[in-house]
Structure formats: structure tokens, C-alpha cells
Design an enzyme around this catalytic site. Structure first.
Site, PDB file in Angstrom:
ATOM      1  N   ASP A 110      -9.594 -27.612  75.536  1.00  0.00           N
ATOM      2  CA  ASP A 110     -10.261 -26.894  76.624  1.00  0.00           C
ATOM      3  C   ASP A 110      -9.465 -26.874  77.914  1.00  0.00           C
ATOM      4  OD1 ASP A 110     -10.465 -29.541  77.276  1.00  0.00           O
ATOM      5  OD2 ASP A 110     -12.633 -29.547  77.630  1.00  0.00           O
TER       6      ASP A 110
ATOM      7  N   ASP B 215      -8.877 -32.179  70.791  1.00  0.00           N
ATOM      8  CA  ASP B 215      -8.880 -32.921  72.044  1.00  0.00           C
ATOM      9  C   ASP B 215     -10.128 -33.799  72.063  1.00  0.00           C
ATOM     10  OD1 ASP B 215      -8.117 -33.665  74.612  1.00  0.00           O
ATOM     11  OD2 ASP B 215      -9.321 -32.105  75.537  1.00  0.00           O
TER      12      ASP B 215
ATOM     13  N   ASP C  22      -3.691 -28.111  77.000  1.00  0.00           N
ATOM     14  CA  ASP C  22      -3.786 -27.809  75.574  1.00  0.00           C
ATOM     15  C   ASP C  22      -3.152 -26.459  75.216  1.00  0.00           C
ATOM     16  OD1 ASP C  22      -5.335 -30.135  74.990  1.00  0.00           O
ATOM     17  OD2 ASP C  22      -7.088 -29.133  75.813  1.00  0.00           O
TER      18      ASP C  22
END
Length: 912
Positions: free
Chosen positions: A639, A344, A643
Site C-alpha cells: 500500500d 506487506d 512497495d
């Protein structure tokens, strides 16, 4: 209540025969949901909707604790242990059976408690929907728990509210929502009520929609609930997490195949020997049975599961010291096999702290050092020299306007600065902090908050005895206001700077000041722009963490591709990817573009892209699945709640420990306690180190275990008395399990471990070359044992002396072979004493061997006898030296061949 108790819901915006919700106008929304946009739903409508859709709550089906515990035994390694335990039980070796059963139960309890503590993602998601909201029903404004909401409800939203369900806005007054929990985008999204024309929009671009679990950061609005519970976007994430089945890691798959293969092979040989013995009448039936059982027990590598677990546990401990918390033991090694790291952007590659990095004034361009809120920083010119900004009128005013027009505040939590307010305001306040070293002290007279319709905010304040109007906003808006009031702007230079910053993925904010009458008490919007001067522009971005670029290069050097998957804007994401040098040719693709591809098309094209932007949770999951179908071992870092599905689907999910959500941590296999992406590089190295030590342990255990079985097999084929008693074989296995097989857990990583690329997980732990080596070593040790036994008995020594010395030959063969396997380098090199623990372990083993030979009670149990130093120790040592010498020659030949192949390969590349 589990999901089965809920009515089967329907999601209207997914109906292919209807336009998506963001395209509908108020009349169409009223028609679809039956909602009176003034009075809300009636009680009858609520009852009908509740019967159809159920309550607005996420529920998770609880697993049976007993079944969860019993599942821990479904492992081929446990089958091997159980087989060994049953065999020793049949042979009435009660203590051995007890120890092996104890190991099986210990492994099961460890796995059970790890699973219970780790698999909590669904419960954490459920907590996200607990809130209270104002709802209109029957024309009355009520405050209701979020679980009471149904599709069609009319809900009022205010700044600070948690959005209780997915909603279509019908009114938005300067409304903005923080959606990073779903999209990963740092900035709040300005919301509107107007229908949107495009039928295919990424979630982050649906500006007239708000979603459950996001937060309203400013303004107010009114919306119609369109999806609740499992049919909301957050509900889809829960469903994705729930549907993803945990799968064995590459190491566990390799070990399962190896364990099954070994078990079948040993049983097959046992059957052949037993049938052959019956047909040839080599031994009597009782003797034959004992011989076959002895062969099976001797050949079975009982120490394999324990050794593997200890090596993995050591790796886990090492990583914990380096801020990587691994929740399942096999996950340690998986990192060593990874060849793609999906990461990410926000909070992983970046700090999720919007930062002013660039300042542009008519006098030149400047850079601001320091990443994030808590870093020190300075203002430097293009040559990197510090600028005396206090004595530069434009820069001095720019910094003051940045700090004194912003309402952001910071407070410290667990050593981290937390922002209260808008991210853009936070960046401007942080700029003031860095340069002034203190909080802004504003002598405010009046204030005009930011409004997305006119795209600026203003503050009237007394500054150094002068009344000044300070304005910040979109540079084009400030330029237009100046021109409307007869002023001039250097438009070409302004547009060039805006374009340059935008191409770098930066948000551009203009900062201006306007002199006003000393007695002005209220801001008059119609006069904003009169005699106003733009002090300069600032470029704001959530910049890469300073340490990440070097870590990315190390991962690429190790043969690992780093991909960015983010809900953020593609231009911003690509800019960060280029700054970090994620690839030679950074190409970006968006979520809607991915949706237009079939799975087959995606599998063909996915390798071309480095950045996946505007990706929804479902698209992140699809990307990981496509990579896995292409044969990659995938790590996923993240995080946010968005996700979680991809974290669970990946071969190893890695969550951030500080800024990561509980949902992400629950779905992941590993948590970075310090949120430091560079820890992944350390974990990859440790993963490769762990696999090396496991492979060395197995390469060591198998030939030395098989040697014991071969002693029995060769004796039967030669039709001679068995040189070793069953109790001696059990002793060898037991003493090895307690000592020498653990020597490899202390082996340091080989040099160049990060230069050789990820291992081929389809190759297995034991390659053909290793299988040949294992068979050769096993036959050599067994052959030496039988030869020395025959030699001694032919010289007049008793069977017991021959048996004792043969026992020593097997043990010394193990000791000397250990040195061959420890490193690829020659035994007698600077690496000999690198693992000092190996020498202590060997010393302990020799003490135990002394005990079995010289202690009378042990002689009685294990059928050994006292032997002299020359016969009992000298001859076995010479046999061990033979093993080491032969295998050193074998190693030298292999190294010479590999170097030759490498040189030929290099020459072919040069020609090409």
C-alpha cells in the site's frame, strides 16, 4: 522537462571511499557540503549546486501516445486475426474482413485506454515533493518551494512539515518523523543529531537522517540537504518503477507461443498441400488454390482471441463484484498461476491501526478484544470472561490515564476512522473509546509533552474532585523515577512482563498516577516519582486483521506460500507471522543481511525465509526478482510508495484501495477496493477458474477448427470433390464465434479447484495429452463428415445434399463434444444442467442451422439445400453421439489411469 534535461547528479553517501552520512559529525558535514551551520549557503554556492544537481523535482518522461497505441498491435493473437482478415479479403468476403478488422481495432483501443489509466505511478510520485520550507541562506531565513533546494541547504523542520529532501540532522529537539511511506513501520521514529557508529544501517534505523516525502510529527530540527530529486530515496523509487519493463503475463506468453505455433503449422501444411497438389495434379490450379485457402481459413481458430478476451472480461467482472478491481484482462488469470504471495505487513495483514491488545497489572493479565480504531471491545481475563474493570481500582485508573494523557483525535473519512496524532496515543485513546464508549473529558491544569530524552509524558488534572498527576511512558523509566524517590517496584515481575510483550512484538507503555497537593498548578519534573504508583502496563501492536489467518491457511492449502516483506522491526514482523501461521518454521532476515548476499547466494537461500524485515524498496524489488529467477509466479501486495517497484516487478501487483497510496495503486495490476487480504484468496480461485475456462475453450476450438481443415486435407488426399464449400466453412466459423464457443464462459468452477495447487506455467495451455486428444477429435469429426458425405452420394443423393449434411455433421460434432469438455465428470451426472446457458446457446445455434438449410436466400449464398429430418438432422445427431460416446470412454480411461497413479503414489509415500 524530462530527466534528460537535468544535470547528471551525484550521491555523496553512496561513494564507497567516504563514510556514510549518518557517521559524520558537524565538522565533517560542513567540510563535505561547504555549509555554514549558522548562516546556510551563499548565493554563489547555490548557483554552483544548482548547476551540478538541478532542481529538486521528480520528472517523468512522457510516452508518445501514437507509439503506445501502435504497440497494442504487437501481439501474435492480432497477427492471427490479421492473417484471417487478409485471407477473407482475398476471397472477397468483405463482411468477414470488416468484422475481423473491427475486432482488431477494438482490442487495440481497449488495451490503449487500460494502459493510459493504469500507468500513472511516476506522476503520482512526482506530486509527493511539492511543499514549502524554511531555508537559511546568507544568514537570512527564507520560505522557499521545495524545488529550489540544493544539496548543502540548511533547512528548518517543524511539526507538521513535509520533509522536502533527504537531510542529515545537525539539531533535533524532541523531533519525530512518520516514515511509513518508505519503511512501512507504523510508529513515528524519534530523531537525534548525534553521529551513528554502525556503517551498515537499514533506512528505518538511521535516526539522524530524514527523507523526502516523510512527515515531521513532533518537535523541531535543523538539517543539511544531502540528496535531492532523483538522488533522494523517493527518487530512487521513481527510477526503479521507471526501469521496470512491463512483461507479458504467463497466459499471454502461453497464448503467444500457441498462436505462433498454430500459425506456422497451418501455413506449413498449406504449403505442403499446395506443392503436393501441383505435383500430383489432383485439382486444377484455381481449384487447388481455393482448396488450400479454404483449408487455412477453416483451420484458423479466428474465435480464439475473442473467446479468450470474453472469458477474461467475465472474470474481471466477477472480481469487481467482489471488490477486486483488475486493470488489465490477462492479470485475472495470472492470480491462478501464482505460487508465492508476498505481502506487506502494515495495512495489508494488519489494519495499520495501533491497538492495545494486552493489559498487565499486579492483579493479573487481561486481553482487550476488537482490532483497530472503530471496533467495539471488552476487557477479559485469562479465561476469556468479561472483567468488571470499573470496580477494579487499578484497571479503572489505567483506562482513565490511557485516555486522559493522550492528545490523539479521530475523525471519520469515507467510513474510515483517521487518526490525528501519534499512533501510540491513538491506541490508548481507542482503548478509552472501546471501554467508556465516549471521548475523554479532561479537566487539565498543566501538561508535560513526551520527550525522547526522558521517555515519558505527564498531565496534571482534576479527576473526580482530586488533583492528580497522570504519567505514561517507558515502564523502566517510571520504575526508575519511583525508586529515585524512595518508592518500591516489583522489578522482577515488571521485567518479565516487558520481556513477554516484547517477544510478541508489542510496544510496552506504563501508566501511573501520583497524588499531588490540591493547589499544585505546574508540573515539577523533579518531583515526578514521589508516591507514584504504576497502575499497569499495556501491550500495543498493529494486530493482524481478524479474517486474514483463515485466508492465509486457505492459500497455503491451495499450494501458495505467503511471505511477509516489510520495513518493520524483525521481531514484530515475526510475531505477526507466527500469529497468522505463515509457515511451519517462521524464519526472518533483515534488509542489511540481504545486502550482504550476492544474487547467487540470495537465490539459493531465499526459500528458507518467511519474513523479510527492515526491507528497503530496492531490497523488496530484489526479493521479487530472486523469486522469479527461481521459477516462481509472484504476487506482491502493498500500500505504500516503498512497495511500488516490487508491485510493478511482480507477475501481478496487488494494491490496497482504501489506505493504499496513489503510487501503489498506479504500479499495481489489481486494486483491492475493500483493503481485505481475503479477497486475494477469492481472486486466486477466480484466476484458476478463468484459466480452466480458457483451456476448455481452446481445447474445444482447436479440434473443431482443425476438423474443418482435415475435411479439405483428407478430400485432397483421397482425390475426391471437396464436401464443403469455402462459404460453408466461413459459416461454421462465424456461427461458432457468435454462439457455442462462448458456452464455456458460463461454466462454474470445478470442485476442489483450490486443492490442486498452482498450474505449471511452463507446461503451456495445451499439454502433449491434450494435443493427442485434439488431433484425435479433429480426425474423428472430419472422418465422420467425409464418410457420411461419401455414403450419401453413393446412395444417389446430390452433392449439395451431401455437402449440407456434412455441414450438419461438423456442427453436431461441435455440440456433442462440448458436453465432453464441460466437466471432468461423466456427461450424464448431476453436473449436466449446471451450466444452463450452454443449452440456450445450443438452441440458438440450431435455429441458425435451420435458417441456413431452409431459407432460400441463405441456400443461395451457402450452397445448401432443404433436407429431411432423418437425413439432415438424424444422421448428424448420430454422428455427434458417436463423438460424445468415444470421448466419454476416453475420459473414463484417463480418470482410471490418474486414480491408479494416485494410489501408487500414496503407497510409496506411506512406505517412505
Amino acid at each position: 522537462m524530462d530527466d534528460s534535461a537535468q544535470p547528471s547528479p551525484q550521491r555523496d553517501d553512496q561513494d564507497v571511499d567516504k563514510p556514510p552520512l549518518w557517521q559524520l559529525d558537524d565538522n565533517q558535514l560542513r567540510a563535505r557540503y561547504g555549509t555554514d551551520t549558522d548562516n546556510g549557503l551563499t548565493d554563489d554556492q547555490v548557483r554552483q549546486q544548482r548547476a551540478k544537481y538541478g532542481f529538486n523535482e521528480l520528472t517523468a518522461k512522457k510516452q508518445s501516445r501514437i507509439l503506445r497505441f501502435l504497440r497494442q498491435f504487437n501481439d501474435s493473437i492480432n497477427y492471427i486475426l490479421a492473417g484471417a482478415a487478409v485471407l477473407t479479403l482475398l476471397m472477397q468476403h468483405w463482411s468477414d474482413s470488416f468484422v475481423i478488422f473491427l475486432v482488431i481495432m477494438a482490442n487495440a483501443f481497449i488495451g490503449y485506454f487500460q494502459e493510459v489509466s493504469a500507468d500513472n505511478a511516476l506522476a503520482k510520485i512526482q506530486e509527493l515533493l511539492v511543499s514549502q520550507n524554511f531555508v537559511y541562506r546568507n544568514g537570512v531565513k527564507l520560505e522557499l518551494p521545495s524545488r529550489e533546494l540544493v544539496p548543502g541547504d540548511l533547512v528548518q523542520l517543524e511539526a507538521g512539515d513535509a520533509v522536502p529532501a533527504d537531510m542529515r540532522l545537525i539539531s533535533a529537539d524532541n523531533l519525530a518523523a512518520q516514515e511509513s511511506i518508505l519503511t512501512g513501520e507504523t510508529n513515528s521514529v524519534a530523531k537525534t543529531e548525534e553521529p551513528l557508529a554502525d556503517a551498515h544501517l537499514a533506512l528505518a534505523e538511521r535516526t539522524n537522517m530524514v527523507y523526502a516525502s516523510t512527515d515531521i510529527t513532533q518537535g523541531s530540527g535543523l538539517g543539511i540537504v544531502v540528496a535531492t530529486a532523483a538522488q533522494s530515496e523517493i527518487g530512487h523509487i521513481q527510477s526503479s518503477v521507471k526501469e521496470i519493463k512491463s512483461k507479458p503475463t504467463p497466459l499471454v506468453q502461453n497464448l503467444n507461443r500457441l498462436g505462433l505455433g498454430l500459425s506456422l503449422a497451418i501455413v506449413a501444411v498449406a504449403v505442403i498441400l499446395f506443392v503436393g497438389g501441383l505435383l500430383t495434379h489432383i485439382y486444377s490450379l484455381p481449384t487447388l488454390t481455393i482448396a488450400v485457402i479454404t483449408m487455412v481459413v477453416g483451420s484458423m481458430p479466428e474465435g480464439l482471441p475473442a473467446s479468450t478476451s470474453v472469458v477474461l472480461a467475465m472474470g474481471t467482472r466477477q472480481l469487481t463484484r467482489k471488490n477486486a478491481i483488475v486493470k488489465t484482462l490477462p492479470a485475472v488469470e495470472t492470480l491462478g498461476a501464482v505460487d508465492i504471495v508476498n505481502t506487506d505487513k502494515t495495512g495489508t495483514l494488519t489494519k495499520n491501526e495501533m491497538t492495545v491488545t494486552d493489559v498487565a497489572t499486579p492483579d493479573g493479565d487481561f486481553q482487550v478484544s476488537g482490532v483497530g480504531y472503530d471496533a467495539d471491545g471488552t476487557l477479559t481475563d485469562q479465561q476469556g470472561k468479561p472483567v468488571d474493570w470499573r470496580n477494579d481500582e487499578r484497571l479503572h485508573w489505567l483506562v482513565r490515564i490511557a485516555g486522559e494523557t493522550s492528545d490523539a483525535q479521530f475523525h471519520e473519512e469515507d467510513g474510515q476512522w483517521q487518526l490525528t496524532g501519534e499512533p501510540t496515543d491513538g491506541a490508548l485513546t481507542a482503548l478509552y473509546h472501546k471501554l467508556y464508549g465516549e471521548e475523554p473529558d479532561v479537566n487539565e491544569v498543566d501538561s508535560l509533552p513526551f520527550d525522547s530524552q526522558f521517555r515519558y509524558s505527564a498531565r496534571l488534572a482534576d479527576v473526580d474532585g482530586e488533583r492528580v498527576l497522570m504519567v505514561k511512558g517507558a515502564p523502566q523509566t517510571l520504575a526508575r523515577l519511583i525508586k529515585e524517590h524512595g518508592g518500591t517496584v516489583m522489578e522482577a515481575e515488571l521485567e518479565a512482563t516487558i520481556t513477554r510483550f516484547a517477544k510478541q512484538g508489542k510496544r510496552v507503555v506504563g501508566l501511573a498516577r501520583q497524588t499531588v497537593p490540591q493547589d499544585l498548578e505546574e508540573i515539577d519534573q523533579s518531583q515526578i516519582g514521589t508516591d507514584m504508583q504504576i497502575m499497569g502496563l499495556v501491550g500495543i501492536i498493529d494486530p493482524p486483521r481478524p479474517e486474514v489467518a483463515a485466508s492465509v491457511q486457505q492459500l497455503r492449502y491451495a499450494g501458495i506460500k505467503v511471505k511477509m516483506i516489510t520495513g518493520d522491526d524483525p521481531q514484530t514482523a515475526a510475531a505477526i507471522a507466527q500469529q497468522l501461521n505463515l509457515g511451519e518454521d517462521v524464519r526472518a532476515i533483515t534488509g542489511p543481511e540481504l545486502d550482504a548476499m550476492s544474487d547467487a547466494e540470495l537465490d539459493r537461500e531465499i526459500g528458507k525465509y518467511t519474513v523479510f524485515a527492515r526491507a528497503t524498496p530496492a531490497e523488496k524489488l530484489r526479493i521479487v526478482q530472486s523469486q522469479q529467477r527461481n521459477g516462481h509466479v509472484v504476487a506482491m501486495t502493498g500500500d505504500g510508495v516503498n512497495d511500488a517497484p516490487a508491485l510493478k516487478q511482480a507477475d501481478i501487483g496487488v494494491a490496497m484501495g482504501i489506505k493504499g497510496t496513489d503510487v501503489a495503486k498506479g504500479a499495481a495490476d489489481m486494486v483491492l477496493a475493500n483493503d481485505d487480504f481475503t479477497t486475494i484468496q477469492t481472486a486466486v480461485k477466480e484466476g484458476r477458474h478463468v484459466f480452466d475456462n480458457i483451456r476448455k475453450t481452446i481445447r474445444y476450438l482447436l479440434p473443431t477448427s482443425f476438423a474443418e481443415g482435415f475435411v479439405v486435407v483428407l478430400s485432397m488426399l483421397l482425390g475426391q470433390e471437396l464436401p464443403l464449400y469455402p462459404t460453408q466453412l466461413l459459416w461454421i466459423n462465424m456461427v461458432s464465434a457468435l454462439t457455442i464457443q462462448f458456452a464455456f464462459i458460463f461454466e462454474p468452477p470445478d470442485e476442489g479447484i483450490m486443492a490442486r495447487g498452482p498450474r505449471n506455467v511452463h507446461e503451456g495451455i495445451i499439454t502433449k495429452a491434450y494435443a493427442v486428444e485434439i488431433a484425435f477429435v479433429a480426425l474423428m469429426i472430419a472422418g465422420l463428415g467425409i464418410y457420411i458425405y461419401d455414403l450419401l452420394t453413393s446412395m444417389g443423393f446430390s452433392h449439395t445434399v451431401g455437402s449440407t449434411v456434412t455441414l450438419q455433421v461438423i456442427i453436431f460434432g461441435k455440440i456433442f463434444y462440448l458436453f465432453n469438455l464441460r466437466t471432468e465428470h461423466p456427461v450424464f451426472s448431476r453436473y449436466l444442467f449446471q451450466n444452463k446457458m450452454a443449452f440456450w446457446i445450443i438452441g440458438l445455434l440450431l435455429l441458425l442451422q435451420g435458417a441456413i438449410i431452409y431459407l432460400p436466400f441463405m441456400q443461395d449464398v451457402f450452397q445448401t439445400t432443404t433436407v429431411g429430418a432423418a437425413v439432415g438432422w438424424g444422421i448428424p445427431a448420430l454422428a455427434g453421439l458417436v463423438v460424445m460416446t468415444v470421448m466419454e470412454v476416453w475420459k473414463f480411461v484417463q480418470m482410471t489411469y490418474r486414480r491408479h497413479v494416485g494410489r501408487v503414489h500414496d503407497k510409496m509415500e506411506i512406505k517412505d
